[in-house]
Write a protein that holds these residues in place. Structure first.
Motif, PDB file in Angstrom:
ATOM      1  N   ILE A   4     -40.194   2.341 -19.348  1.00  0.00           N
ATOM      2  CA  ILE A   4     -41.636   2.331 -19.587  1.00  0.00           C
ATOM      3  C   ILE A   4     -42.010   1.187 -20.527  1.00  0.00           C
ATOM      4  N   LEU A   5     -41.229   1.011 -21.576  1.00  0.00           N
ATOM      5  CA  LEU A   5     -41.498  -0.057 -22.538  1.00  0.00           C
ATOM      6  C   LEU A   5     -41.405  -1.432 -21.877  1.00  0.00           C
ATOM      7  N   LEU A   6     -40.397  -1.623 -21.064  1.00  0.00           N
ATOM      8  CA  LEU A   6     -40.218  -2.910 -20.384  1.00  0.00           C
ATOM      9  C   LEU A   6     -41.309  -3.145 -19.341  1.00  0.00           C
ATOM     10  N   GLY A  46     -33.057   6.466 -39.498  1.00  0.00           N
ATOM     11  CA  GLY A  46     -32.487   5.205 -39.052  1.00  0.00           C
ATOM     12  C   GLY A  46     -33.469   4.379 -38.241  1.00  0.00           C
ATOM     13  N   ALA A  47     -34.280   5.049 -37.419  1.00  0.00           N
ATOM     14  CA  ALA A  47     -35.270   4.345 -36.610  1.00  0.00           C
ATOM     15  C   ALA A  47     -36.334   3.700 -37.484  1.00  0.00           C
ATOM     16  N   VAL A  48     -36.832   4.456 -38.464  1.00  0.00           N
ATOM     17  CA  VAL A  48     -37.863   3.911 -39.349  1.00  0.00           C
ATOM     18  C   VAL A  48     -37.293   2.779 -40.205  1.00  0.00           C
ATOM     19  N   ILE A 108     -44.305  -2.636 -33.666  1.00  0.00           N
ATOM     20  CA  ILE A 108     -42.973  -2.653 -33.085  1.00  0.00           C
ATOM     21  C   ILE A 108     -42.578  -1.201 -32.795  1.00  0.00           C
ATOM     22  N   VAL A 109     -42.236  -0.910 -31.551  1.00  0.00           N
ATOM     23  CA  VAL A 109     -41.715   0.401 -31.177  1.00  0.00           C
ATOM     24  C   VAL A 109     -40.206   0.377 -31.352  1.00  0.00           C
ATOM     25  N   ILE A 110     -39.679   1.405 -32.018  1.00  0.00           N
ATOM     26  CA  ILE A 110     -38.226   1.542 -32.164  1.00  0.00           C
ATOM     27  C   ILE A 110     -37.773   2.625 -31.199  1.00  0.00           C
ATOM     28  N   ASN A 111     -37.192   2.213 -30.086  1.00  0.00           N
ATOM     29  CA  ASN A 111     -36.666   3.172 -29.109  1.00  0.00           C
ATOM     30  C   ASN A 111     -35.330   3.686 -29.630  1.00  0.00           C
ATOM     31  N   VAL A 148     -37.765  -2.591 -30.115  1.00  0.00           N
ATOM     32  CA  VAL A 148     -36.332  -2.744 -30.367  1.00  0.00           C
ATOM     33  C   VAL A 148     -35.643  -1.546 -29.746  1.00  0.00           C
ATOM     34  N   GLU A 149     -34.605  -1.790 -28.974  1.00  0.00           N
ATOM     35  CA  GLU A 149     -33.860  -0.693 -28.369  1.00  0.00           C
ATOM     36  C   GLU A 149     -32.587  -0.445 -29.171  1.00  0.00           C
ATOM     37  N   LEU A 150     -32.460   0.766 -29.702  1.00  0.00           N
ATOM     38  CA  LEU A 150     -31.231   1.165 -30.380  1.00  0.00           C
ATOM     39  C   LEU A 150     -30.301   1.792 -29.345  1.00  0.00           C
ATOM     40  N   VAL A 151     -29.067   1.344 -29.297  1.00  0.00           N
ATOM     41  CA  VAL A 151     -28.151   1.831 -28.265  1.00  0.00           C
ATOM     42  C   VAL A 151     -27.666   3.247 -28.563  1.00  0.00           C
ATOM     43  N   LEU A 152     -27.789   3.666 -29.828  1.00  0.00           N
ATOM     44  CA  LEU A 152     -27.433   5.023 -30.220  1.00  0.00           C
ATOM     45  C   LEU A 152     -28.624   5.671 -30.907  1.00  0.00           C
ATOM     46  N   ASN A 153     -28.714   6.985 -30.812  1.00  0.00           N
ATOM     47  CA  ASN A 153     -29.763   7.723 -31.500  1.00  0.00           C
ATOM     48  C   ASN A 153     -29.419   7.835 -32.975  1.00  0.00           C
TER      49      ASN A 153
END
Length: 243
Positions: free
Chosen positions: A53-55, A72-74, A40-43, A62-67
């Motif tokens: 690119i992922l799409l 947090g990503a992990v 799973i890639v966490i964008n 999973v796309e996170l709307v905020l950095n």
């Protein structure tokens, strides 16, 4: 015996230039290996065209709307692993630095029940990495390693390595709490506090060819001070919990 369900957690921030190539390598390994392996890639709220690119490449993500930052990503990846019933989760960088062929060194000790958590290391005898970072960064890693040893009596040489694997106990722990600012060095203190068995194993790593490191020379001094304090505070909390 049923095969363990294994998940690669791949945090990626502004990695549009190289993420498709990383996943291509992962997919090739999945086809040839005997592991039951997913990814799973966490964008992490990327500001480039990583999501496109992922799409376009139909990459599971999973796309996170905020950095949220690396922590947090992990942690998002660990939450995903727990929700979907994975037995082992592996942290794997999205910038091409980690060698997927080193995966057995990480997961086999966990599958065999020898340890709960492994960390891929460039600095132990079994390591095969030609790339070992700059001299200044290696000095910083040695200082942090000594702090962790002083606080926990456990020696981890490659304390900033992001190539790590954990079993279901680790997945449960990290999905509930994962250090956000300096996750790799600080997380060891929390693992030790929960009696997680940790082993450092030799792996191969490569030099980053795309993207940018989250730590540059301007940030290095502040990073060392902050992460050192985080380790010491986590160590004090651990000792207090053991009383």
């Amino acid at each position: 015996m049923d095969k363990k369900k294994i998940l690669l957690i791949i945090p990626a921030y502004n990695e549009s230039e190289g993420i498709a190539a990383v996943i291509k390598t992962v997919d090739a390994y999945r086809e040839s290996s005997h592991y039951k392996l997913d990814y799973i890639v966490i964008n992490d709220g990327s500001s480039d065209n990583e999501e496109e690119i992922l799409l376009a490449n139909k990459i599971n993500h999973v796309e996170l709307v905020l950095n949220l930052g690396i922590g947090g990503a992990v942690q998002t990846g660990y939450i995903y692993a727990k929700k979907h019933g994975y037995d082992i989760a592996i942290q794997f960088d999205g910038d091409g630095q980690h060698d997927i062929a080193s995966l057995p060194q990480l997961v086999d000790p966990i599958i065999n029940g020898e340890v709960d958590f492994t960390v891929g290391s460039r600095f132990i005898q079994e390591g095969t990495s030609d790339f070992q970072s700059t001299g200044a960064r290696q000095l910083g890693i040695k200082i942090l390693s000594q702090l962790i040893k002083w606080s926990s009596k456990v020696k981890i040489k490659d304390v900033t390595s992001g190539y790590r694997a954990g079993n279901h106990k680790v997945i449960d722990q990290f999905s509930s709490y994962y250090p956000s600012k300096y996750p790799e060095p600080e997380s060891y203190m929390h693992l030790f506090a929960n009696h997680i068995k940790v082993r450092e194993v030799g792996v191969k790593m490569f030099e980053r060819t795309t993207g940018e490191s989250s730590i540059n020379l301007r940030k290095a001094v502040g990073y060392m001070i902050d992460v050192s304090l985080s380790i010491l505070i986590a160590g004090l909390i651990r000792k207090e919990d053991q009383k």
